[in-house]
Design an enzyme around this catalytic site. Structure first.
Site, PDB file in Angstrom:
ATOM      1  N   SER A 181      61.926   7.511  -6.096  1.00  0.00           N
ATOM      2  CA  SER A 181      60.531   7.938  -6.969  1.00  0.00           C
ATOM      3  C   SER A 181      60.816   9.094  -7.675  1.00  0.00           C
ATOM      4  O   SER A 181      61.844   9.870  -7.597  1.00  0.00           O
ATOM      5  CB  SER A 181      59.769   8.484  -5.759  1.00  0.00           C
ATOM      6  OG  SER A 181      58.225   8.612  -6.992  1.00  0.00           O
ATOM      7  N   TYR A 195      56.509  13.344   1.672  1.00  0.00           N
ATOM      8  CA  TYR A 195      57.030  12.271   0.679  1.00  0.00           C
ATOM      9  C   TYR A 195      58.237  12.151  -0.679  1.00  0.00           C
ATOM     10  O   TYR A 195      59.457  11.882  -0.430  1.00  0.00           O
ATOM     11  CB  TYR A 195      55.859  11.611   0.661  1.00  0.00           C
ATOM     12  CG  TYR A 195      56.310  10.604  -0.709  1.00  0.00           C
ATOM     13  CD1 TYR A 195      56.496   8.836  -0.503  1.00  0.00           C
ATOM     14  CD2 TYR A 195      56.071  10.315  -2.361  1.00  0.00           C
ATOM     15  CE1 TYR A 195      56.710   8.061  -1.215  1.00  0.00           C
ATOM     16  CE2 TYR A 195      56.189   9.531  -3.158  1.00  0.00           C
ATOM     17  CZ  TYR A 195      56.595   8.112  -2.399  1.00  0.00           C
ATOM     18  OH  TYR A 195      56.893   7.305  -3.507  1.00  0.00           O
ATOM     19  N   LYS A 199      61.872  11.764  -1.077  1.00  0.00           N
ATOM     20  CA  LYS A 199      62.163  10.876  -2.296  1.00  0.00           C
ATOM     21  C   LYS A 199      63.757  12.256  -3.205  1.00  0.00           C
ATOM     22  O   LYS A 199      64.769  10.883  -3.868  1.00  0.00           O
ATOM     23  CB  LYS A 199      61.134  10.612  -3.568  1.00  0.00           C
ATOM     24  CG  LYS A 199      60.416   9.830  -3.069  1.00  0.00           C
ATOM     25  CD  LYS A 199      61.035   8.913  -2.217  1.00  0.00           C
ATOM     26  CE  LYS A 199      60.510   7.620  -1.957  1.00  0.00           C
ATOM     27  NZ  LYS A 199      60.604   5.729  -1.873  1.00  0.00           N
TER      28      LYS A 199
END
Length: 290
Positions: A181, A195, A199
């Protein structure tokens, strides 16, 4: 008789159907039941690959296989598996091996967003409380397990089948494609630090896997796509009956693209990284210039 020009090129090699064909290739995609995993599965199947997709929820992957195998030169086949379980990964290898004796393309796409935390605060005590009590070790563990560790263990489990792909096909190296991401490259937390950190770790894992495989003499490439905002279940919270999603707002009109990422944008990026044999250990940002 005129001699053949030794500098003449084979123009057929440059036709799009030869540059981007996946005819006869085999692929396995985690989280292929919606969003980015579905887009990549569709791109590969339309161009001739046999694409196995799996997730923990068989209804989604079964629906995708039934819907998007139609009018494709290849085929989408649904399997079931949990990327966060070693036992499930081992069972997946066994099930896949009943159908295929090699794996040409592995796409580690499964991921979760995890919970969000509030970074807005007027005092140090308030910020401390937001972060300490608003998040948990369990959230971090679940996010890192699904978004990073799973790519490591799924890749490790399929190395023999990936290696066989490279050994048995001329001018081909098997490939692993990790979906990370743009969030892994930002300095803002976006209210989900677990998160974003996961990533970033997945991007580093991509480079490390590529390097270690090469150092051990295995012809297996590893790359990553770092998407920005795409139409997907993660960004919209739901899918249409065909398992695709649609972001309904004008927030992204300021981008050069004027819109969020679409299925074709992801298909083009994935086909490039999967099929270009000279690209390795790269994380390519596909975010519309966000």
């Amino acid at each position: 008789m005129a001699s053949q020009n030794p500098l003449a090129n084979n123009n057929a090699d440059f036709r799009l159907e030869n540059l981007f064909s996946t005819k006869g290739k085999t692929a396995l995609i985690s989280g292929g039941g919606s969003g980015i995993g579905l887009y990549i599965a569709q791109a590969l199947a339309v161009n001739g690959a046999r694409v196995y997709i799996f997730s923990r929820t068989p209804e989604k992957v079964n629906r995708v296989a039934e819907t998007f195998s139609q009018d494709a030169d290849g085929k989408i086949i649904a399997l079931q598996g949990d990327v966060s379980s070693k036992e499930s990964i081992k069972s997946l290898v066994e099930e896949y091996s009943k159908h295929e004796d090699r794996l040409d393309i592995l796409v580690n796409n499964a991921g979760i967003a995890g919970s969000t935390v509030n970074f807005g605060a007027k005092t140090a005590d308030e910020l401390s409380d937001n972060l300490f009590n608003g998040d948990s070790f369990e959230n971090w563990e679940n996010v890192m397990r699904t978004n990073v560790a799973s790519a490591f263990f799924v890749s490790a489990a399929f190395i023999p089948l990936l290696n066989k792909s490279s050994e048995t096909q001329k001018d081909w190296s098997a490939t692993i494609l990790n979906i990370t991401s743009i969030s892994g490259s930002l300095k803002v937390s976006q209210h989900h630090p677990a998160y974003n950190c996961s990533k970033s770790s997945a991007n580093l894992l991509t480079k490390e896997l590529a390097n270690e495989l090469a150092l051990n003499g295995f012809k297996i490439r590893v790359n990553a796509i770092a998407p920005g905002v795409f139409h997907s279940e993660m960004t919209t919270g739901s899918s249409a009956p065909n398992q695709k999603s649609k972001i309904e707002n004008d927030k992204y009109k300021s981008l050069p693209s004027g819109r969020p990422g679409e299925d074709r944008d992801m298909a083009q990026a994935a086909l490039f990284l999967i099929l270009d044999q000279y690209v390795n250990a790269q994380s390519v940002i596909v975010d519309g210039g966000e």
